[in-house]
Design an enzyme around this catalytic site. Sequence first.
Site, PDB file in Angstrom:
ATOM      1  N   CYS A 112     125.754  84.259  16.004  1.00 22.71           N
ATOM      2  CA  CYS A 112     124.537  83.561  15.595  1.00 22.71           C
ATOM      3  C   CYS A 112     124.257  83.754  14.099  1.00 22.71           C
ATOM      4  O   CYS A 112     124.159  84.883  13.619  1.00 22.71           O
ATOM      5  CB  CYS A 112     123.354  84.071  16.412  1.00 22.71           C
ATOM      6  SG  CYS A 112     121.813  83.250  15.994  1.00 22.71           S
TER       7      CYS A 112
ATOM      8  N   CYS B 118     119.519  79.161  22.085  1.00 23.79           N
ATOM      9  CA  CYS B 118     119.076  79.587  20.763  1.00 23.79           C
ATOM     10  C   CYS B 118     118.996  78.370  19.837  1.00 23.79           C
ATOM     11  O   CYS B 118     119.952  77.598  19.751  1.00 23.79           O
ATOM     12  CB  CYS B 118     120.061  80.611  20.211  1.00 23.79           C
ATOM     13  SG  CYS B 118     119.805  80.981  18.463  1.00 23.79           S
TER      14      CYS B 118
ATOM     15  N   GLU C   3      69.399  90.808   0.134  1.00 29.65           N
ATOM     16  CA  GLU C   3      69.892  91.992   0.853  1.00 29.65           C
ATOM     17  C   GLU C   3      71.229  91.691   1.509  1.00 29.65           C
ATOM     18  O   GLU C   3      71.595  90.527   1.669  1.00 29.65           O
ATOM     19  CB  GLU C   3      68.897  92.378   1.965  1.00 29.65           C
ATOM     20  CG  GLU C   3      67.534  92.746   1.456  1.00 29.65           C
ATOM     21  CD  GLU C   3      66.530  92.906   2.593  1.00 29.65           C
ATOM     22  OE1 GLU C   3      66.952  93.151   3.749  1.00 29.65           O
ATOM     23  OE2 GLU C   3      65.330  92.763   2.318  1.00 29.65           O
TER      24      GLU C   3
ATOM     25  N   CYS D 246     122.046  78.841  17.180  1.00 32.01           N
ATOM     26  CA  CYS D 246     123.474  78.814  17.523  1.00 32.01           C
ATOM     27  C   CYS D 246     123.762  78.258  18.907  1.00 32.01           C
ATOM     28  O   CYS D 246     124.916  78.234  19.333  1.00 32.01           O
ATOM     29  CB  CYS D 246     124.082  80.195  17.368  1.00 32.01           C
ATOM     30  SG  CYS D 246     123.606  81.312  18.699  1.00 32.01           S
TER      31      CYS D 246
ATOM     32  N   CYS E  21     118.390  85.846  21.536  1.00 30.27           N
ATOM     33  CA  CYS E  21     119.566  84.999  21.514  1.00 30.27           C
ATOM     34  C   CYS E  21     120.755  85.877  21.894  1.00 30.27           C
ATOM     35  O   CYS E  21     120.904  86.983  21.372  1.00 30.27           O
ATOM     36  CB  CYS E  21     119.743  84.453  20.104  1.00 30.27           C
ATOM     37  SG  CYS E  21     121.417  83.909  19.789  1.00 30.27           S
TER      38      CYS E  21
ATOM     39  N   LYS F 189      75.656  82.810   4.492  1.00 28.95           N
ATOM     40  CA  LYS F 189      76.867  83.357   5.127  1.00 28.95           C
ATOM     41  C   LYS F 189      78.094  83.213   4.237  1.00 28.95           C
ATOM     42  O   LYS F 189      78.207  82.262   3.470  1.00 28.95           O
ATOM     43  CB  LYS F 189      77.132  82.606   6.442  1.00 28.95           C
ATOM     44  CG  LYS F 189      76.075  82.824   7.515  1.00 28.95           C
ATOM     45  CD  LYS F 189      76.314  84.128   8.234  1.00 28.95           C
ATOM     46  CE  LYS F 189      75.605  84.188   9.567  1.00 28.95           C
ATOM     47  NZ  LYS F 189      76.225  83.466  10.628  1.00 28.95           N
TER      48      LYS F 189
ATOM     49  N   ASP G  93      76.319  93.173   9.849  1.00 28.43           N
ATOM     50  CA  ASP G  93      76.897  92.578  11.057  1.00 28.43           C
ATOM     51  C   ASP G  93      76.881  93.604  12.183  1.00 28.43           C
ATOM     52  O   ASP G  93      77.891  94.170  12.557  1.00 28.43           O
ATOM     53  CB  ASP G  93      78.335  92.121  10.755  1.00 28.43           C
ATOM     54  CG  ASP G  93      78.842  91.173  11.823  1.00 28.43           C
ATOM     55  OD1 ASP G  93      78.041  90.757  12.681  1.00 28.43           O
ATOM     56  OD2 ASP G  93      80.042  90.860  11.809  1.00 28.43           O
TER      57      ASP G  93
ATOM     58  N   LYS H 281      73.594  91.129   4.613  1.00 21.57           N
ATOM     59  CA  LYS H 281      73.378  90.737   6.007  1.00 21.57           C
ATOM     60  C   LYS H 281      74.318  91.573   6.856  1.00 21.57           C
ATOM     61  O   LYS H 281      75.531  91.348   6.895  1.00 21.57           O
ATOM     62  CB  LYS H 281      73.628  89.250   6.233  1.00 21.57           C
ATOM     63  CG  LYS H 281      73.283  88.866   7.660  1.00 21.57           C
ATOM     64  CD  LYS H 281      73.275  87.393   7.891  1.00 21.57           C
ATOM     65  CE  LYS H 281      72.711  87.058   9.268  1.00 21.57           C
ATOM     66  NZ  LYS H 281      73.304  87.782  10.368  1.00 21.57           N
TER      67      LYS H 281
ATOM     68  N   TYR I 151      70.304 100.854   9.441  1.00 21.80           N
ATOM     69  CA  TYR I 151      69.856 100.392   8.123  1.00 21.80           C
ATOM     70  C   TYR I 151      68.587  99.568   8.318  1.00 21.80           C
ATOM     71  O   TYR I 151      68.574  98.608   9.092  1.00 21.80           O
ATOM     72  CB  TYR I 151      70.941  99.543   7.444  1.00 21.80           C
ATOM     73  CG  TYR I 151      72.136 100.393   7.062  1.00 21.80           C
ATOM     74  CD1 TYR I 151      72.187 101.014   5.820  1.00 21.80           C
ATOM     75  CD2 TYR I 151      73.169 100.603   7.967  1.00 21.80           C
ATOM     76  CE1 TYR I 151      73.252 101.832   5.486  1.00 21.80           C
ATOM     77  CE2 TYR I 151      74.250 101.413   7.647  1.00 21.80           C
ATOM     78  CZ  TYR I 151      74.278 102.025   6.399  1.00 21.80           C
ATOM     79  OH  TYR I 151      75.329 102.837   6.076  1.00 21.80           O
TER      80      TYR I 151
HETATM   81  S1  IVH Z   1      65.532  90.002   8.149  1.00 23.47           S
HETATM   82  C1  IVH Z   1      62.562  87.020  10.680  1.00 23.47           C
HETATM   83  N1  IVH Z   1      67.438  91.235   6.919  1.00 23.47           N
HETATM   84  O1  IVH Z   1      70.279  88.776  11.044  1.00 23.47           O
HETATM   85  C2  IVH Z   1      63.933  87.600  10.714  1.00 23.47           C
HETATM   86  N2  IVH Z   1      67.897  90.356   9.065  1.00 23.47           N
HETATM   87  O2  IVH Z   1      69.626  85.929  12.204  1.00 23.47           O
HETATM   88  C3  IVH Z   1      64.043  88.673   9.692  1.00 23.47           C
HETATM   89  N3  IVH Z   1      70.165  90.795   9.833  1.00 23.47           N
HETATM   90  O3  IVH Z   1      69.886  89.638  14.135  1.00 23.47           O
HETATM   91  C4  IVH Z   1      65.388  89.234   9.680  1.00 23.47           C
HETATM   92  N4  IVH Z   1      70.834  91.913   8.077  1.00 23.47           N
HETATM   93  O4  IVH Z   1      69.352  91.609  12.733  1.00 23.47           O
HETATM   94  C5  IVH Z   1      67.094  90.575   8.036  1.00 23.47           C
HETATM   95  N5  IVH Z   1      69.006  92.404   5.690  1.00 23.47           N
HETATM   96  C6  IVH Z   1      68.673  91.741   6.803  1.00 23.47           C
HETATM   97  C7  IVH Z   1      69.553  91.546   7.861  1.00 23.47           C
HETATM   98  C8  IVH Z   1      69.135  90.834   8.973  1.00 23.47           C
HETATM   99  C9  IVH Z   1      71.194  91.459   9.256  1.00 23.47           C
HETATM  100  C10 IVH Z   1      70.274  90.149  11.153  1.00 23.47           C
HETATM  101  C11 IVH Z   1      69.129  90.436  12.053  1.00 23.47           C
HETATM  102  C12 IVH Z   1      69.144  89.305  13.014  1.00 23.47           C
HETATM  103  C13 IVH Z   1      69.859  88.229  12.274  1.00 23.47           C
HETATM  104  C14 IVH Z   1      68.938  87.090  12.025  1.00 23.47           C
END
Ligand code: IVH
Length: 678
Positions: free
Chosen positions: A436, A412, A115, A415, A430, A318, A119, A117, A227
């Site tokens: 210059c 400067c 999935e 110059c 300058c 990451k 932010d 991740k 999400y």
């Molecule tokens: S699953 C048991 N899925 O990542 C933990 N976490 O370090 C299960 N996060 O702050 C987490 N996207 O909010 C999961 N697709 C995703 C995620 C996700 C972002 C964040 C989560 C948490 C951090 C975990």
Amino acid sequence: MTQDSTIKAQMRQLIQILAKHNHAYYVMDQPTIEDSEYDQLFHQLKALEQQYPECIQADTPTNKVGGKALPKFESITHVVPMLSLGNVFNQEDLFAFARRIEERLPNQKIQYDVELKFDGLAISLWYENGILVRGVTRGDGETGEDITQNVKTIRNLPKVLSSAQVSVPALLEVRGEVLMPKAGFEKLNAENEAKGEKTFANPRNAAAGSLRQLDPAVAASRPLAFYAYGIAQCEPNHGLTSMSESLQWLTNFGFAVGERHFVCDSIQEVQEKYEQINAERPNLSVEIDGMVVKVDDLKQQQQLGFLSREPRWATAYKFPAVAALTTVENIDWQVGRTGTLTPVARLNPVAVGGVTVSNVTLHNIGEIHRLDVRVGDTVSVYRSGDVIPKVEKVWPEFRPDDTVEVHLPENCPVCESPVVMPEGEALARCSGGLYCAAQRIEAIRHFVSRKALDIEGLGDRWVESLLHLDLLKNVADIYSLHEHREQLLTIEKMGEKSVQNLFDAIENSKKTTLAAFIYALGIRGVGETTARMLANTFQTLEALQNADIETLKKTPDVGDITAEWIIDFFQAPHNLEVVQRLLEAGIHWDAPIAPTRQPLNGESWVITGTLSQMGRDEATQMLQALGARVSGSISSKTKCLVAGEKAGSKLEKAEKLGVQVMNEQEFLNFVAQYGNIE
Ligand code: IVH
């Protein structure tokens, strides 16, 4: 010190830094470092702990999740704790993660759910009989904050569950992330900037700041989105068997899930998805900082269980750091084409988001003071997307003993002319002006431009070639070019005829006006109108050169700062030398019209619409010759508006303000009374 105490001291230092940033991140919503930097420090600590378990400190953050809840929202204890995820940063670590799983589940087929991740901020949502009753932040993983009112304002989040396909459970706790999609973030920042309000550094901060508003109306006005990525509780049990199915099931109720997710049959395939997602990252609608890899089968997840505060069945993979630590090897000052001095940090080269960075601008001396950056310092260099890298912060804890504060250079670097920085200005310059080398090209371009000495034949191609041949050190050299005829003929595509044309154009430029000459010198703040005012007021160049600041300030159109710049210009010996050489080369002008012959002295006039018997430029010159100032906008101070055909809003405004209006013929009759003015 014994080795143990050195290790412990190192750990202590890292724990303190991490605690400080944790507080800033979780409690204040104001991260002071990039997540990737935090991760680096965190991993440094973890590595030390692995190597020296006997030195582990009781308060290490490696066995807890994050910060504390703010007191302003009600605290809620999570029935199912909100845990954290381990991290991997490369293929080797990813494969090691898979091996650990395979060892615990021998001879089982393992599929991985991949999935995005997100932010943003993790939250938990409670639905009782299909009704959203509570939204809680992660907080420290055990206890979060009740942000139900704000959560209810998130538009893409179902407040009531219903589905034609599946029955609504009596209790459902959904976990997921609140984000501000990129488009909404940019719009919000643009609107805030237009209103002069605070802008957010990134979508994560914007989302965090919005969710923590005590007034739900503020949260409602922010473009937030939710999400879903997991189910913490479901009664009666949903009967689902895999992670990927759970996500699919959630979409039945209208929950949004990531715009990319995959089920992979092998860890190699997971690695391929990582590369694919990383490449597609700029096209995604939301910010992500990696992907999450989860064992897909829920039974297998249960078998794997947890290690400390992290599931064994999942990890975050990451993306490469967009920020990195490095050291400042030097700070140089670059002189721009307009004379501005810009400090540039020379870095020990470092990879930031796939690009090696060895130079980074520090903008101005104010920024240097703000960061307190010194040669020898360790700094975080940040780069996001295509953005130019910047020094985000200095790490005082790594500063060597012998560093010295950075000051603006007095001279400067190109110059040697004195550097000036008027009060209230952010940029140092300058004062070398025409002398210059760094400012030469711009100075020459300006000098030959149409409203200055108007040497049309001396275009950019000529200027570049002449600079290359070192024949143009300053604008006065233009008038000695005829001594270098042979050398000019060596320039590619410049035959006898072009060279002769150039010499003719230069010769013709010698007859000019005092106003054009003053303008051509390129004194800061002295545009065309100011130059004309100065010429009319002082009548001779000598009088202008010798004017004191008070007299200058009294000249129409000359403000306090411009007056100082004029003084600075004529105080620099180099400038005086250039002026002298120009005059010796034969540049001359007729005496300007004396102020006594300027009946419109000090008046502000505006011209609008189309004039049929002359151009607007010509009308402007007529008015200026009579001493008027020609402005672009009407105000109550406007003396008269000359309105040609199709005059629009300016005419309306003039009528509203009761400003005198003349049509073209009236204007011509009016100026005719002063006879031949040029
Ligand atoms: S699953 C048991 N899925 O990542 C933990 N976490 O370090 C299960 N996060 O702050 C987490 N996207 O909010 C999961 N697709 C995703 C995620 C996700 C972002 C964040 C989560 C948490 C951090 C975990």
